[in-house]
Design a protein around this motif. Structure first.
Motif, PDB file in Angstrom:
ATOM      1  N   ASN A   1      90.383  37.549 -28.980  1.00 47.51           N
ATOM      2  CA  ASN A   1      90.612  38.778 -28.259  1.00 47.51           C
ATOM      3  C   ASN A   1      90.708  40.037 -29.082  1.00 47.51           C
ATOM      4  OD1 ASN A   1      90.461  37.713 -25.727  1.00 47.51           O
ATOM      5  ND2 ASN A   1      92.518  37.452 -25.394  1.00 47.51           N
ATOM      6  N   LYS A   2      91.461  39.828 -30.325  1.00 52.07           N
ATOM      7  CA  LYS A   2      91.632  41.057 -31.210  1.00 52.07           C
ATOM      8  C   LYS A   2      90.517  41.338 -31.985  1.00 52.07           C
ATOM      9  CE  LYS A   2      95.302  42.182 -34.026  1.00 52.07           C
ATOM     10  NZ  LYS A   2      96.481  41.651 -35.011  1.00 52.07           N
ATOM     11  N   ALA A   3      89.957  40.349 -32.516  1.00 47.60           N
ATOM     12  CA  ALA A   3      88.743  40.530 -33.403  1.00 47.60           C
ATOM     13  C   ALA A   3      87.379  41.271 -32.555  1.00 47.60           C
ATOM     14  CB  ALA A   3      88.342  39.415 -33.973  1.00 47.60           C
ATOM     15  N   TYR A   4      87.293  40.733 -31.377  1.00 51.17           N
ATOM     16  CA  TYR A   4      86.111  41.414 -30.635  1.00 51.17           C
ATOM     17  C   TYR A   4      86.408  42.422 -29.552  1.00 51.17           C
ATOM     18  CZ  TYR A   4      83.430  37.935 -33.475  1.00 51.17           C
ATOM     19  OH  TYR A   4      83.083  37.265 -34.418  1.00 51.17           O
ATOM     20  N   GLY A   5      87.493  42.540 -29.410  1.00 54.96           N
ATOM     21  CA  GLY A   5      87.903  43.460 -28.468  1.00 54.96           C
ATOM     22  C   GLY A   5      87.872  42.865 -27.103  1.00 54.96           C
ATOM     23  N   LEU A   6      88.159  41.673 -26.502  1.00 59.25           N
ATOM     24  CA  LEU A   6      88.167  40.957 -25.449  1.00 59.25           C
ATOM     25  C   LEU A   6      89.178  40.892 -24.550  1.00 59.25           C
ATOM     26  CD1 LEU A   6      85.873  37.716 -26.632  1.00 59.25           C
ATOM     27  CD2 LEU A   6      85.119  40.068 -25.906  1.00 59.25           C
ATOM     28  N   ASN A   7      89.037  40.442 -23.613  1.00 53.92           N
ATOM     29  CA  ASN A   7      90.409  40.297 -22.697  1.00 53.92           C
ATOM     30  C   ASN A   7      90.529  38.948 -21.860  1.00 53.92           C
ATOM     31  OD1 ASN A   7      92.862  41.057 -21.411  1.00 53.92           O
ATOM     32  ND2 ASN A   7      91.821  42.637 -19.976  1.00 53.92           N
ATOM     33  N   MET A   8      90.067  38.095 -22.600  1.00 54.98           N
ATOM     34  CA  MET A   8      89.954  36.556 -21.880  1.00 54.98           C
ATOM     35  C   MET A   8      91.141  36.043 -21.273  1.00 54.98           C
ATOM     36  SD  MET A   8      87.481  34.547 -24.591  1.00 54.98           S
ATOM     37  CE  MET A   8      88.521  34.922 -26.104  1.00 54.98           C
TER      38      MET A   8
ATOM     39  N   GLY B   1      98.361  23.713 -23.583  1.00 52.88           N
ATOM     40  CA  GLY B   1      99.657  24.241 -23.755  1.00 52.88           C
ATOM     41  C   GLY B   1      99.891  25.626 -23.818  1.00 52.88           C
ATOM     42  N   LYS B   2     101.101  26.012 -24.106  1.00 55.74           N
ATOM     43  CA  LYS B   2     101.657  27.704 -24.000  1.00 55.74           C
ATOM     44  C   LYS B   2     101.925  27.897 -25.581  1.00 55.74           C
ATOM     45  CE  LYS B   2     103.166  31.315 -22.244  1.00 55.74           C
ATOM     46  NZ  LYS B   2     102.419  32.550 -21.962  1.00 55.74           N
ATOM     47  N   ALA B   3     101.248  29.131 -25.966  1.00 58.20           N
ATOM     48  CA  ALA B   3     101.637  29.558 -27.253  1.00 58.20           C
ATOM     49  C   ALA B   3     101.463  28.482 -28.387  1.00 58.20           C
ATOM     50  CB  ALA B   3     102.866  30.087 -27.353  1.00 58.20           C
ATOM     51  N   GLN B   4     100.432  27.705 -28.122  1.00 58.57           N
ATOM     52  CA  GLN B   4     100.015  26.778 -29.169  1.00 58.57           C
ATOM     53  C   GLN B   4      98.766  27.116 -29.884  1.00 58.57           C
ATOM     54  OE1 GLN B   4     101.143  23.169 -26.436  1.00 58.57           O
ATOM     55  NE2 GLN B   4     100.855  22.345 -28.186  1.00 58.57           N
ATOM     56  N   GLU B   5      98.108  26.126 -30.769  1.00 53.90           N
ATOM     57  CA  GLU B   5      96.961  26.579 -31.435  1.00 53.90           C
ATOM     58  C   GLU B   5      95.891  27.219 -30.630  1.00 53.90           C
ATOM     59  OE1 GLU B   5      97.969  23.382 -30.856  1.00 53.90           O
ATOM     60  OE2 GLU B   5      99.094  22.979 -32.767  1.00 53.90           O
ATOM     61  N   ASP B   6      95.500  26.593 -29.485  1.00 57.40           N
ATOM     62  CA  ASP B   6      94.456  27.246 -28.574  1.00 57.40           C
ATOM     63  C   ASP B   6      94.713  28.704 -28.356  1.00 57.40           C
ATOM     64  OD1 ASP B   6      93.693  24.654 -28.978  1.00 57.40           O
ATOM     65  OD2 ASP B   6      93.182  23.937 -27.072  1.00 57.40           O
ATOM     66  N   GLN B   7      95.914  28.884 -27.864  1.00 61.25           N
ATOM     67  CA  GLN B   7      96.088  30.378 -27.481  1.00 61.25           C
ATOM     68  C   GLN B   7      96.286  31.134 -28.666  1.00 61.25           C
ATOM     69  OE1 GLN B   7      99.749  30.882 -25.107  1.00 61.25           O
ATOM     70  NE2 GLN B   7      98.898  32.736 -24.708  1.00 61.25           N
ATOM     71  N   LEU B   8      96.591  30.869 -29.947  1.00 61.76           N
ATOM     72  CA  LEU B   8      96.622  31.631 -30.847  1.00 61.76           C
ATOM     73  C   LEU B   8      95.224  31.874 -31.312  1.00 61.76           C
ATOM     74  CD1 LEU B   8      99.181  30.169 -33.310  1.00 61.76           C
ATOM     75  CD2 LEU B   8      99.530  31.661 -31.505  1.00 61.76           C
ATOM     76  N   LEU B   9      94.277  30.892 -31.120  1.00 60.76           N
ATOM     77  CA  LEU B   9      92.895  31.217 -31.418  1.00 60.76           C
ATOM     78  C   LEU B   9      92.355  32.096 -30.320  1.00 60.76           C
ATOM     79  CD1 LEU B   9      91.869  27.772 -32.738  1.00 60.76           C
ATOM     80  CD2 LEU B   9      92.074  29.893 -34.068  1.00 60.76           C
TER      81      LEU B   9
END
Lengths: 504, 330
Positions: free
Chosen positions: B181-188, B168-176
């Motif tokens: 992305n934020k913690a490790y500077g990624l752009n997945m 889904g969109k903006a659900q648990e998986d996307q939040l994680l």
């Protein structure tokens, strides 16, 4: 050889008296549920799942699989006899089964359906037995681009048929696609096409509602206009000799049956596809390769054999990803999967190793269930024929009532019953204007899957459609689909360029 | 003969009646009983974690005959739970006492993201929090990635061609995914699918590079050795995966995330019905089957009902509002 040993063990389990009885009851219940419009294998398995606690898991899955199978056989019955698809999986059977019944060939159609189901079921179980692990790998190889390519191919088979009016076919497909888009968008999670803010549209348009509207209500209106309510539904007769003839007829449909069996099986294996798209695709392909494509839709046995063999094959096929990967290939197997968890089994790659008795008992039972379902079906044909001999004034109201029940049972929402009536009237009008209805049904079935796989693929590829070409499986399927779409269009263009080549 | 049968059948009948009344006794003590089948709405598609769990709860109720009327599961997966929420909101009359729903965290996120749905989840009836589900970061074994450092290196190299599949969109998986992305500077690149089972298949078939599946969704492929867990989004290591570190241990705090597995009642459910369902699901929670299921699927959390559950919802909704704001979804 190891497989044969395991299979022999499976047969020993399947032939235990308790399991035989479970299969017989399961097939009979399935046959009935399948024949009732609106109720399909999903409903049957879901309703009876809690009953299975009284027997061990192997008996339970054998029972539920028998219902699944029986429903595939049963769906054809009301498709042929009444023109209402008994289950979503039998929609394609209506296309030719109904015209056959109207021509007085109901018995031939029923026998064709039963034998095609039997052949499709048996071929798929053999494939299942021999090649479960490699086929499970194949199912995994299908990601979003491959799924979309397959959907494209399904649409192409319907456009590439040649004999129908192509612009009208396109129109029909687009109407179906628009209806399939009603409800919620999975990518953005927003509601869309909720006409007049009626909340009933939020859950989308269930395609069974569309199919029953078109083939039940629409067909009845059409018949009333043609006959002015004056004619018997069909001059169905049944003698032992005709029965034998019916079986002899089967030889002529072998090609369609083979197409249905293999295609149905492979489509069934793919997660998220299942028996309904499988049977529709088989119908399209059978029509394409047939020597008499023009006879399709007007009552040819081939048009019954292809979808019926396909839906049985697909129902076996869809059990494969469920057992080997823990991913259901159809809504019904999703419920079976729930059942296995309840019985304490973890479906997935380890199941074949950890629970051989369960797996092979089930496989063994599939062979036997097929025989039971065939026998039950053939024995009951005289009873079905009797229904057709009822006077039209009795039968027509019965069909309307069954349509109402079917429209309601699918989602239990009155909104859908009204929608079905509207679709019925619209379908009747479109039929008067000579629009083909089957492509619309196909589009509403496949539309959702096609859309989500298309958009997922494009997200993955940064919006480049090349993703459908540069992956080996997706690429070859896409190319096939494009050829199928372009070929008849070329023919069409030619006709315009040289309108009357015959004249000097 | 008749007499004989009569005499012989009497004790049988008596025992039957007695045992039946014993079975019914705990139910009879309650003032309210459902008088028709109960709609058991599932806020997710068939075959996913929520669906499997809901059907499992239904089976426990059936097996121990905990309810006099059956639970009828209905899947309403549309629009990240919006379909189910709207359905619940529209329930009328006596149906309010006969409609319950299995829910997850989209219970908070979907109404927050779509204020035009006009859904206030605090108006729903708190029945039972059955568990909190956990999340892990998964990759395919053929990727050769053994730990989070490898993962970060590989994901950085691929930039936004690294595919993270989720539900889904903006659900648990996307939040994680955004956490990572934020913690490790990624752009997945996040690609939404319809259910957790589908997501697991994408990784097993190598159509995705990583997932943040729940243990219950990935466990089949994990046991077969196809997928590898790298780290857990939990404060403590999971008993099921003793060798898998938590993100806390790896020096990234604020990555803990749980998903509620709760049962809610329709808005406007009567107090008596609420108490009935809370008692019903407490029995489910205490059953040996449920306790084993929680252990096998690495589920955590105590039973919560009524007021404490409402307090939990208020707290969770605020923290989700914060997360969604941070990642720019609202």
């Amino acid at each position: 050889m190891e497989i044969l040993n395991l299979l022999a063990d499976g047969f020993i389990i399947a032939f235990e008296p308790q399991n035989l009885l479970l299969m017989l009851i399961g097939c009979a219940v399935g046959l009935f549920i399948g024949a009732m419009p609106g109720l399909g294998s999903v409903n049957g398995v879901a309703i009876l799942l809690p009953l299975t606690f009284i027997v061990p898991p192997t008996g339970a899955i054998i029972f539920l699989a028998a219902i699944y199978y029986g429903a595939m056989y049963g769906g054809a019955i009301s498709s042929i006899m009444l023109g209402i698809p008994g289950a979503s999986t039998a929609v394609a059977t209506t296309f030719d089964g109904r015209p056959m019944a109207l021509k007085g060939q109901a018995d031939v159609a029923l026998i064709t359906a039963a034998t095609a189901s039997f052949i499709g079921g048996t071929i798929s179980v053999i494939l299942f037995t021999g090649f479960a692990p490699p086929l499970a790998k194949m199912a995994l190889a299908f990601g979003p681009p491959e799924e979309f390519a397959l959907m494209l191919l399904a649409f192409a088979t319907f456009i590439g048929l040649g004999s129908d009016d192509i612009p009208k076919t396109f129109f029909s497909i687009f109407i179906g696609l628009v209806f399939s888009a009603v409800g919620f968008d999975i990518i953005s999670g927003r509601p869309r096409l909720v006409f007049f803010d009626i909340p009933g549209f939020l859950h989308g348009i269930n395609f069974l509602v569309l199919a029953i509207g078109i083939y039940g209500i629409g067909e009845m209106l059409w018949t009333i206009e043609l006959s002015k309510g004056d004619v018997q539904m069909s001059q169905a007769t049944l003698t032992f000799r005709r029965l034998l003839e019916g079986f002899r007829n089967v030889g002529q449909t072998w090609k369609a049956t083979m197409i249905g069996s293999f295609l149905g099986y492979f489509v069934g294996i793919l997660p998220a596809a299942g028996a309904t798209p499988g049977s529709l695709m088989a119908y399209g392909v059978a029509k394409m390769v047939s020597k008499h494509p023009e006879a399709f839709g007007k009552g040819t046995a081939e048009g019954v054999a292809a979808p019926e063999s396909a839906n049985n094959a697909a129902s076996t096929g869809s059990m494969l990803p469920m057992l080997t990967l823990g991913i259901p290939g159809s809504p019904t197997t999703a419920i079976l999967l729930g059942g296995m968890i309840i019985w304490g089994l973890e479906p997935g790659p380890r199941l074949f190793v950890d629970h051989t008795e369960f797996v092979w008992g089930l496989i063994g039972s599939l062979y036997v269930s097929n025989v039971f379902a065939l026998l039950l079906n053939v024995l009951l044909i005289p009873a079905f024929i009797w229904v057709l001999r009822l006077p039209f004034t009795l039968l027509a109201p019965m069909i309307y009532v069954l349509c109402m029940i079917g429209g309601y049972a699918a989602t239990e929402d009155m909104h859908d019953v009204w929608l079905m009536l509207i679709f019925g009237v619209a379908a009747y009008l479109m039929r008067k204007l000579d629009y083909p209805m089957a492509p619309a049904v196909l589009a509403i079935v496949l539309g959702e899957l096609a859309e989500s796989s298309l958009r997922q693929s494009l997200i993955i590829s940064h919006g480049s459609p090349l993703i459908f070409f540069d992956r080996p499986i997706a690429g070859s399927i896409t190319v096939c689909a494009l050829i199928l779409i372009v070929l008849p269009l070329l023919k069409y263009v030619k006709v315009f360029v040289r309108p009357k080549p015959a004249q000097p | 003969m008749k007499e004989l049968l009569g005499i012989r059948s009497k004790p049988v009948l008596c025992t039957l009646l007695v045992s039946m009344s014993m079975l019914l006794a705990p139910l009879a003590a309650q003032a309210w009983e459902p008088n028709k089948p109960i709609d058991f709405v599932i806020m997710a598609g068939k075959g996913g974690g929520a669906d499997k769990m809901a059907r499992f709860m239904q089976s426990i109720v059936e097996k121990h005959k905990l309810s006099s009327k059956p639970l009828i599961p209905i899947n309403k997966p549309g629009g990240s739970g919006a379909e189910a929420l709207i359905y619940m909101k529209q329930v009328k009359g006596s149906n309010r006492d006969h409609t319950i729903m299995v829910t997850l965290n989209s219970f908070y996120t979907t109404p927050l993201r779509q204020p035009d749905l006009h859904i206030d989840v605090l108006k729903f009836t708190p029945v039972a929090r059955m568990a909190e589900d956990t999340f892990l970061l998964w990759v395919h074994k053929d990727s050769g990635i053994k730990n989070v450092d490898d993962f970060v290196k590989a994901a950085k190299a691929k930039g936004n061609d690294w595919i993270m599949a989720g539900t889904g969109k903006a659900q648990e998986d996307q939040l994680l995914t955004e956490f990572l992305n934020k913690a490790y500077g990624l752009n997945m690149r996040y690609v939404p699918f319809k259910g957790g089972g589908d997501v697991a298949k994408q990784l097993a078939g190598k159509h995705a590079d990583s997932t943040v599946n729940n243990p219950s969704e990935a466990i089949g492929f994990y046991q077969a050795g196809t997928v590898v867990p790298l780290a857990a989004f939990t404060p403590k290591r999971l008993a099921l995966f003793p060798d898998v570190p938590t993100f806390d241990e790896l020096g990234k705090t604020g990555m803990d995330y749980f998903m509620q597995r709760s049962v809610v009642g329709a808005p406007g459910m009567s107090k008596k019905a609420e108490e009935y369902y809370a008692a019903l699901f407490k029995k489910v929670y205490d059953s040996a089957e449920w306790q084993k299921y929680m252990k096998d699927k690495a589920l955590q959390g105590d039973f919560l009902g009524g007021k404490p559950l409402m307090e939990y919802w208020k707290k969770e909704r605020e923290s989700h509002r914060k997360i969604l704001k941070e990642i720019g979804e609202i």
